[in-house]
Design a protein around this motif. Structure first.
Motif, PDB file in Angstrom:
ATOM      1  N   ASN A  78      45.476  36.767   9.623  1.00  0.00           N
ATOM      2  CA  ASN A  78      46.281  35.873   8.774  1.00  0.00           C
ATOM      3  C   ASN A  78      47.549  35.415   9.503  1.00  0.00           C
ATOM      4  OD1 ASN A  78      46.734  34.332   6.504  1.00  0.00           O
ATOM      5  ND2 ASN A  78      47.831  35.942   5.440  1.00  0.00           N
ATOM      6  N   LYS A  79      47.393  35.056  10.779  1.00  0.00           N
ATOM      7  CA  LYS A  79      48.532  34.619  11.579  1.00  0.00           C
ATOM      8  C   LYS A  79      48.383  33.182  12.071  1.00  0.00           C
ATOM      9  CE  LYS A  79      49.965  39.169  13.032  1.00  0.00           C
ATOM     10  NZ  LYS A  79      50.241  40.064  14.154  1.00  0.00           N
ATOM     11  N   THR A  82      49.396  28.156   9.279  1.00  0.00           N
ATOM     12  CA  THR A  82      49.139  27.338   8.096  1.00  0.00           C
ATOM     13  C   THR A  82      50.462  27.124   7.370  1.00  0.00           C
ATOM     14  OG1 THR A  82      48.641  29.303   6.800  1.00  0.00           O
ATOM     15  CG2 THR A  82      46.780  28.178   7.831  1.00  0.00           C
ATOM     16  N   ASP A  84      51.386  27.886   4.394  1.00  0.00           N
ATOM     17  CA  ASP A  84      51.889  29.059   3.667  1.00  0.00           C
ATOM     18  C   ASP A  84      52.496  30.089   4.617  1.00  0.00           C
ATOM     19  OD1 ASP A  84      49.425  29.896   4.691  1.00  0.00           O
ATOM     20  OD2 ASP A  84      48.961  31.136   2.960  1.00  0.00           O
ATOM     21  N   ASN A  85      51.941  30.255   5.821  1.00  0.00           N
ATOM     22  CA  ASN A  85      52.537  31.188   6.790  1.00  0.00           C
ATOM     23  C   ASN A  85      53.844  30.655   7.358  1.00  0.00           C
ATOM     24  OD1 ASN A  85      50.616  33.155   6.528  1.00  0.00           O
ATOM     25  ND2 ASN A  85      49.388  32.456   8.244  1.00  0.00           N
ATOM     26  N   THR A  88      56.754  31.153   4.918  1.00  0.00           N
ATOM     27  CA  THR A  88      57.301  32.511   4.826  1.00  0.00           C
ATOM     28  C   THR A  88      58.337  32.776   5.918  1.00  0.00           C
ATOM     29  OG1 THR A  88      55.540  33.450   6.197  1.00  0.00           O
ATOM     30  CG2 THR A  88      55.185  33.451   3.806  1.00  0.00           C
ATOM     31  N   ARG A  89      58.377  31.925   6.932  1.00  0.00           N
ATOM     32  CA  ARG A  89      59.356  32.068   8.015  1.00  0.00           C
ATOM     33  C   ARG A  89      60.621  31.268   7.762  1.00  0.00           C
ATOM     34  NH1 ARG A  89      54.404  31.367  11.606  1.00  0.00           N
ATOM     35  NH2 ARG A  89      53.739  33.505  11.902  1.00  0.00           N
ATOM     36  N   SER A 106      46.099  27.634   3.046  1.00  0.00           N
ATOM     37  CA  SER A 106      46.108  29.016   3.521  1.00  0.00           C
ATOM     38  C   SER A 106      44.871  29.204   4.389  1.00  0.00           C
ATOM     39  CB  SER A 106      46.102  29.991   2.346  1.00  0.00           C
ATOM     40  OG  SER A 106      44.876  29.881   1.645  1.00  0.00           O
TER      41      SER A 106
END
Length: 126
Positions: A78-79, A82, A84-85, A88-89, A106
């Motif tokens: 999950n890295k 995308t 959504d990732n 989160t940053r 995602s």
């Protein structure tokens, strides 16, 4: 965190607060930082402790293109970058799939739920 902080300083403050939570307070965090090998100890505290990935033989098979292997590895962890990732940053973006523009983007959506990926999977399986 207020808007006066830059992204960099916001991450520094967040890291400090996380370290204090993981160690149990400011005194314990300071003690840890003064010990030899503190970087390894902090990494052991903050690293994600998920299920180990055991499908390396499938991904790194000699018949698999290296680019596909890397994408498969990143997707399994999950890295993949995308939306959504990335959000989160700390980057604020509208989270919509770039293919169908209907659902949040995602890894699960891009590979399995998106109508475009379902067509690809159907073509591959027939």
């Amino acid at each position: 965190m207020t808007a006066a902080y830059s992204w960099f300083w916001g991450n520094i403050i967040s890291s400090r607060d996380s370290l204090m939570q993981l160690t149990g307070g400011g005194v314990q965090a300071e003690t840890l930082l003064l010990e030899a090998g503190y970087k390894q100890k902090i990494y052991a505290l903050i690293r994600a402790k998920g299920t180990p990935f055991n499908n390396h033989k499938t991904i790194w098979d000699s018949d698999v293109y290296p680019k596909h292997a890397v994408i498969g590895l990143l997707a399994s962890q999950n890295k993949l970058p995308t939306i959504d990732n990335i959000s989160t940053r700390g980057m604020v973006m509208v989270n919509r799939c770039s293919l169908c523009e209907r659902q949040p983007e995602s890894v699960a959506h891009l590979f399995f739920e998106c109508q475009f990926s379902q067509v690809v999977w159907q073509d591959i399986s027939t």
